[in-house]
Each structure stands twice: as structure tokens, then as C-alpha cells.
Design a protein around this motif. Structure first.
Motif, PDB file in Angstrom:
ATOM      1  N   LEU A 103       0.827  -1.204   0.000  1.00  0.00           N
ATOM      2  CA  LEU A 103       0.000   0.000   0.000  1.00  0.00           C
ATOM      3  C   LEU A 103       0.867   1.261   0.000  1.00  0.00           C
ATOM      4  CD1 LEU A 103      -2.964   1.061   0.216  1.00  0.00           C
ATOM      5  CD2 LEU A 103      -2.561   1.247   2.677  1.00  0.00           C
ATOM      6  N   LEU A 104       1.886   1.274   0.856  1.00  0.00           N
ATOM      7  CA  LEU A 104       2.758   2.454   0.945  1.00  0.00           C
ATOM      8  C   LEU A 104       3.523   2.686  -0.348  1.00  0.00           C
ATOM      9  CD1 LEU A 104       4.186   2.117   4.578  1.00  0.00           C
ATOM     10  CD2 LEU A 104       2.384   3.652   3.769  1.00  0.00           C
ATOM     11  N   ALA A 105       3.812   1.606  -1.069  1.00  0.00           N
ATOM     12  CA  ALA A 105       4.539   1.740  -2.329  1.00  0.00           C
ATOM     13  C   ALA A 105       3.727   2.516  -3.362  1.00  0.00           C
ATOM     14  CB  ALA A 105       4.908   0.360  -2.873  1.00  0.00           C
ATOM     15  N   GLY A 106       2.410   2.518  -3.201  1.00  0.00           N
ATOM     16  CA  GLY A 106       1.548   3.220  -4.141  1.00  0.00           C
ATOM     17  C   GLY A 106       1.214   4.642  -3.727  1.00  0.00           C
ATOM     18  N   ILE A 107       1.802   5.114  -2.632  1.00  0.00           N
ATOM     19  CA  ILE A 107       1.571   6.484  -2.181  1.00  0.00           C
ATOM     20  C   ILE A 107       2.776   7.333  -2.603  1.00  0.00           C
ATOM     21  CG2 ILE A 107       1.273   7.992  -0.194  1.00  0.00           C
ATOM     22  CD1 ILE A 107      -0.102   5.709   1.253  1.00  0.00           C
ATOM     23  N   VAL A 108       2.521   8.348  -3.384  1.00  0.00           N
ATOM     24  CA  VAL A 108       3.596   9.209  -3.878  1.00  0.00           C
ATOM     25  C   VAL A 108       3.679  10.456  -2.988  1.00  0.00           C
ATOM     26  CG1 VAL A 108       4.459  10.548  -5.827  1.00  0.00           C
ATOM     27  CG2 VAL A 108       3.247   8.386  -6.230  1.00  0.00           C
ATOM     28  N   ILE A 109       4.769  10.569  -2.250  1.00  0.00           N
ATOM     29  CA  ILE A 109       4.975  11.732  -1.382  1.00  0.00           C
ATOM     30  C   ILE A 109       5.332  12.947  -2.234  1.00  0.00           C
ATOM     31  CG2 ILE A 109       6.313  12.660   0.547  1.00  0.00           C
ATOM     32  CD1 ILE A 109       4.491  10.307   1.280  1.00  0.00           C
ATOM     33  N   ASN A 110       4.733  14.067  -1.922  1.00  0.00           N
ATOM     34  CA  ASN A 110       4.967  15.279  -2.698  1.00  0.00           C
ATOM     35  C   ASN A 110       6.393  15.804  -2.524  1.00  0.00           C
ATOM     36  OD1 ASN A 110       2.364  15.385  -3.789  1.00  0.00           O
ATOM     37  ND2 ASN A 110       1.565  16.484  -2.013  1.00  0.00           N
ATOM     38  N   ALA A 111       6.824  16.599  -3.483  1.00  0.00           N
ATOM     39  CA  ALA A 111       8.147  17.215  -3.423  1.00  0.00           C
ATOM     40  C   ALA A 111       8.235  18.139  -2.212  1.00  0.00           C
ATOM     41  CB  ALA A 111       8.414  18.013  -4.705  1.00  0.00           C
ATOM     42  N   GLY A 112       9.444  18.223  -1.656  1.00  0.00           N
ATOM     43  CA  GLY A 112       9.661  19.094  -0.506  1.00  0.00           C
ATOM     44  C   GLY A 112       9.667  18.367   0.823  1.00  0.00           C
ATOM     45  N   THR A 135       1.091  19.858   1.766  1.00  0.00           N
ATOM     46  CA  THR A 135       0.347  18.603   1.611  1.00  0.00           C
ATOM     47  C   THR A 135       1.332  17.449   1.455  1.00  0.00           C
ATOM     48  OG1 THR A 135      -1.492  19.782   0.551  1.00  0.00           O
ATOM     49  CG2 THR A 135      -1.385  17.392   0.246  1.00  0.00           C
ATOM     50  N   LEU A 136       1.162  16.424   2.277  1.00  0.00           N
ATOM     51  CA  LEU A 136       2.105  15.299   2.273  1.00  0.00           C
ATOM     52  C   LEU A 136       1.988  14.469   1.001  1.00  0.00           C
ATOM     53  CD1 LEU A 136       4.272  13.736   3.831  1.00  0.00           C
ATOM     54  CD2 LEU A 136       2.429  12.443   4.943  1.00  0.00           C
ATOM     55  N   PHE A 137       0.778  14.092   0.637  1.00  0.00           N
ATOM     56  CA  PHE A 137       0.534  13.380  -0.620  1.00  0.00           C
ATOM     57  C   PHE A 137      -0.904  13.672  -1.044  1.00  0.00           C
ATOM     58  CE2 PHE A 137      -0.118  10.379   2.881  1.00  0.00           C
ATOM     59  CZ  PHE A 137      -1.400   9.911   2.647  1.00  0.00           C
ATOM     60  N   ASN A 138      -1.288  13.214  -2.238  1.00  0.00           N
ATOM     61  CA  ASN A 138      -2.590  13.591  -2.780  1.00  0.00           C
ATOM     62  C   ASN A 138      -3.573  12.441  -2.948  1.00  0.00           C
ATOM     63  OD1 ASN A 138      -0.421  15.616  -4.221  1.00  0.00           O
ATOM     64  ND2 ASN A 138      -2.306  16.653  -3.631  1.00  0.00           N
ATOM     65  N   GLU A 139      -3.056  11.218  -3.022  1.00  0.00           N
ATOM     66  CA  GLU A 139      -3.971  10.102  -3.253  1.00  0.00           C
ATOM     67  C   GLU A 139      -3.348   8.789  -2.798  1.00  0.00           C
ATOM     68  OE1 GLU A 139      -4.502  10.619  -7.447  1.00  0.00           O
ATOM     69  OE2 GLU A 139      -2.790   9.320  -7.955  1.00  0.00           O
ATOM     70  N   VAL A 140      -4.230   7.799  -2.668  1.00  0.00           N
ATOM     71  CA  VAL A 140      -3.802   6.451  -2.296  1.00  0.00           C
ATOM     72  C   VAL A 140      -4.392   5.479  -3.302  1.00  0.00           C
ATOM     73  CG1 VAL A 140      -3.948   4.641  -0.550  1.00  0.00           C
ATOM     74  CG2 VAL A 140      -3.696   7.031   0.155  1.00  0.00           C
ATOM     75  N   THR A 141      -3.562   4.628  -3.866  1.00  0.00           N
ATOM     76  CA  THR A 141      -4.027   3.615  -4.807  1.00  0.00           C
ATOM     77  C   THR A 141      -3.970   2.254  -4.142  1.00  0.00           C
ATOM     78  OG1 THR A 141      -3.267   4.878  -6.726  1.00  0.00           O
ATOM     79  CG2 THR A 141      -3.652   2.524  -7.040  1.00  0.00           C
ATOM     80  N   VAL A 142      -5.097   1.584  -4.108  1.00  0.00           N
ATOM     81  CA  VAL A 142      -5.156   0.249  -3.528  1.00  0.00           C
ATOM     82  C   VAL A 142      -4.462  -0.720  -4.485  1.00  0.00           C
ATOM     83  CG1 VAL A 142      -6.677  -1.597  -2.733  1.00  0.00           C
ATOM     84  CG2 VAL A 142      -7.314   0.796  -2.370  1.00  0.00           C
ATOM     85  N   PRO A 143      -3.550  -1.547  -4.000  1.00  0.00           N
ATOM     86  CA  PRO A 143      -2.833  -2.469  -4.895  1.00  0.00           C
ATOM     87  C   PRO A 143      -3.787  -3.330  -5.704  1.00  0.00           C
ATOM     88  CG  PRO A 143      -1.783  -2.407  -2.752  1.00  0.00           C
ATOM     89  CD  PRO A 143      -3.056  -1.637  -2.614  1.00  0.00           C
ATOM     90  N   GLU A 144      -3.544  -3.396  -6.998  1.00  0.00           N
ATOM     91  CA  GLU A 144      -4.445  -4.151  -7.864  1.00  0.00           C
ATOM     92  C   GLU A 144      -4.258  -5.650  -7.743  1.00  0.00           C
ATOM     93  OE1 GLU A 144      -1.732  -3.795 -11.942  1.00  0.00           O
ATOM     94  OE2 GLU A 144      -3.626  -2.709 -11.762  1.00  0.00           O
ATOM     95  N   ASN A 145      -3.161  -6.083  -7.092  1.00  0.00           N
ATOM     96  CA  ASN A 145      -2.941  -7.518  -6.924  1.00  0.00           C
ATOM     97  C   ASN A 145      -3.595  -8.070  -5.662  1.00  0.00           C
ATOM     98  OD1 ASN A 145      -1.098  -6.138  -5.247  1.00  0.00           O
ATOM     99  ND2 ASN A 145       0.293  -7.890  -5.188  1.00  0.00           N
ATOM    100  N   TRP A 146      -4.262  -7.206  -4.895  1.00  0.00           N
ATOM    101  CA  TRP A 146      -4.975  -7.713  -3.723  1.00  0.00           C
ATOM    102  C   TRP A 146      -6.166  -8.548  -4.186  1.00  0.00           C
ATOM    103  CZ3 TRP A 146      -5.340  -3.367   0.555  1.00  0.00           C
ATOM    104  CH2 TRP A 146      -4.041  -3.113   1.042  1.00  0.00           C
ATOM    105  N   GLY A 147      -6.313  -9.716  -3.562  1.00  0.00           N
ATOM    106  CA  GLY A 147      -7.390 -10.625  -3.950  1.00  0.00           C
ATOM    107  C   GLY A 147      -8.392 -10.847  -2.829  1.00  0.00           C
ATOM    108  N   ASN A 148      -8.989 -12.046  -2.835  1.00  0.00           N
ATOM    109  CA  ASN A 148     -10.044 -12.363  -1.881  1.00  0.00           C
ATOM    110  C   ASN A 148      -9.577 -12.316  -0.430  1.00  0.00           C
ATOM    111  OD1 ASN A 148     -11.993 -12.696  -3.802  1.00  0.00           O
ATOM    112  ND2 ASN A 148     -11.732 -14.919  -3.998  1.00  0.00           N
ATOM    113  N   GLU A 149      -8.266 -12.405  -0.216  1.00  0.00           N
ATOM    114  CA  GLU A 149      -7.765 -12.352   1.161  1.00  0.00           C
ATOM    115  C   GLU A 149      -8.018 -10.981   1.795  1.00  0.00           C
ATOM    116  OE1 GLU A 149      -4.485 -10.711  -1.367  1.00  0.00           O
ATOM    117  OE2 GLU A 149      -5.908 -12.396  -1.500  1.00  0.00           O
ATOM    118  N   THR A 150      -8.298  -9.975   0.985  1.00  0.00           N
ATOM    119  CA  THR A 150      -8.581  -8.633   1.526  1.00  0.00           C
ATOM    120  C   THR A 150     -10.066  -8.268   1.426  1.00  0.00           C
ATOM    121  OG1 THR A 150      -8.118  -7.547  -0.608  1.00  0.00           O
ATOM    122  CG2 THR A 150      -6.261  -7.849   0.920  1.00  0.00           C
ATOM    123  N   ALA A 151     -10.900  -9.183   0.953  1.00  0.00           N
ATOM    124  CA  ALA A 151     -12.328  -8.887   0.835  1.00  0.00           C
ATOM    125  C   ALA A 151     -12.912  -8.546   2.201  1.00  0.00           C
ATOM    126  CB  ALA A 151     -13.059 -10.080   0.227  1.00  0.00           C
TER     127      ALA A 151
END
Length: 207
Positions: A103-112, A135-151
Motif C-alpha cells: 500500500l505504501l509503495a503506491g503512495i507518492v509523497i509530494n516534493a519538498g 500537503t504530504l501526498f494527494n492520493e492512495v491507490t489500492v494495490p491491484e494484486n490484492w485478492g479475496n484475502e482482503t475482501a
């Protein structure tokens, strides 16, 4: 007769001398004082997520793998506050270590912002005046490889922010003097932040 006059004159001269001597003990005098009132300033920040669309419980539901959420934690120096440096932490709850990393890998921290792995803080590179924000970051992307284990799984993303006065404080920079990497006091010890609440403070964290 002359002796009596001489004695009288000497007595008069002596009396005048005594009076004269006594007069030298009087002085022109005066006294005055002043009172200075010193009012201390304070540092105060607020954190908000203006683009986040959570419900009354600050929750978003029915999120699917690969979906991107608007989440923009913004730290603002409050009106009336002294200039300040800010830092923030980002933690995730109720996920496995592997899921957290994904999850953290998909969060892009803003410059500065600079992340210090040793203390876990993101340090903003500039001081902010009252009314200014970062602003620390702008969005969070849920990993697309998450499967039924996260349902039906619920997890938390927690952002905490701290501030310290900019005047009379020198943060620690990297060798190139381009990024703030740490807060330490004059004794070289890590700074512990306290919570300001209208003049009341309580310890809220440290490293």
C-alpha cells in the motif's frame, strides 16, 4: 571686652559652620520604576484532508483493488501562530507487513518532504508562516494484486503532524544543505513535540 566679642564671633562662626555642615547632608532625590509585560507566542497547526470523501465516521466503503482514493493530508500553520517547521508520520493499521508495504509503495509523497527512516518522520523542507500549508501526498491507490484475502477488510491510514518554532531553532540538514532531515535540540537530542491547546500543553510524541 575684645575677648568677649572675639569669643562671640568665634561662636557665631562655629554655629554657621555647623549649619553649613548640616546643609550638605540634604540631597535632591527622586525614584521611578517601570513594568514590562512580556507575552509569549505559540506554535499551532491544523491537519485536514480537503479532498477526502469519507462518511461521518471518516470511512470510505466498497473499495476495490486498483482503485485510487483522493486523500490529501494537508498541514496548515494556524492564524496567530509563530513561523514553524513541520513534520508528519504516516502509519497503516490492520494490514499485514506485506500488505502495508504494498500500500505504501503506491503512495507518492509530494516534493519538498524528506523521509527519515531512523525516526519515521517526513520532514517538510521549508518553514511555514501563519496561514501557509503543505500537503504530504494527494492520493492512495489500492494495490491491484490484492485478492479475496482482503475482501471485506477494513484498514486505517493515520497521519499525524507536529510543528516546532522556526525562529531560534536550527533543524538538521543533509550534507548538501538542501533537505531538513531531523529535529534536534541544542544538546543534540531528538525533539519531543507537545500538544498546544490554547496555552495548555501535553506531551504527544517523540523519537
Amino acid at each position: 571686652m575684645k575677648s568677649k566679642k572675639m569669643i562671640s564671633m568665634l561662636a557665631a562662626v562655629t554655629l554657621l559652620a555647623v549649619i553649613g555642615a548640616g546643609a550638605t547632608l540634604a540631597y535632591f532625590t527622586d525614584t521611578s520604576d517601570t513594568t514590562n509585560i512580556v507575552t509569549m507566542g505559540h506554535v499551532e497547526i491544523e491537519i485536514d484532508e480537503p479532498g477526502y470523501e469519507g462518511d461521518d465516521n471518516n470511512e470510505v466503503k466498497d473499495i476495490l483493488p486498483g482503485e485510487t482514493l483522493i486523500k490529501d493530508p494537508t498541514v496548515t500553520v494556524s492564524e496567530g501562530s509563530a513561523d514553524a517547521y513541520i513534520r508528519a508520520t504516516l502509519t497503516v493499521g490492520n494490514l499485514s507487513e506485506e500488505q502495508t508495504e504494498e500500500l505504501l509503495a503506491g503512495i507518492v509523497i509530494n516534493a519538498g518532504w524528506y523521509y527519515n527512516e531512523e525516526d519515521g518522520y517526513y520532514y517538510f523542507n521549508q518553514k511555514l508562516a501563519a496561514g501557509e500549508s503543505a500537503t504530504l501526498f494527494n492520493e492512495v491507490t489500492v494495490p491491484e494484486n490484492w485478492g479475496n484475502e482482503t475482501a471485506d477488510l477494513s484498514f486505517r491510514i493515520v497521519i499525524s503532524a507536529e510543528a516546532i518554532q522556526a525562529d531560534n531553532f536550527e533543524p538538521q540538514y543533509n550534507e548538501e544543505k538542501t533537505m531538513i532531515i531531523c529535529w534536534r535540540n541544542s544538546a543534540g537530542e531528538p525533539v519531543t513535540a507537545e500538544n498546544y491547546d490554547g496555552g495548555n500543553v501535553s506531551t504527544s510524541g517523540g523519537n
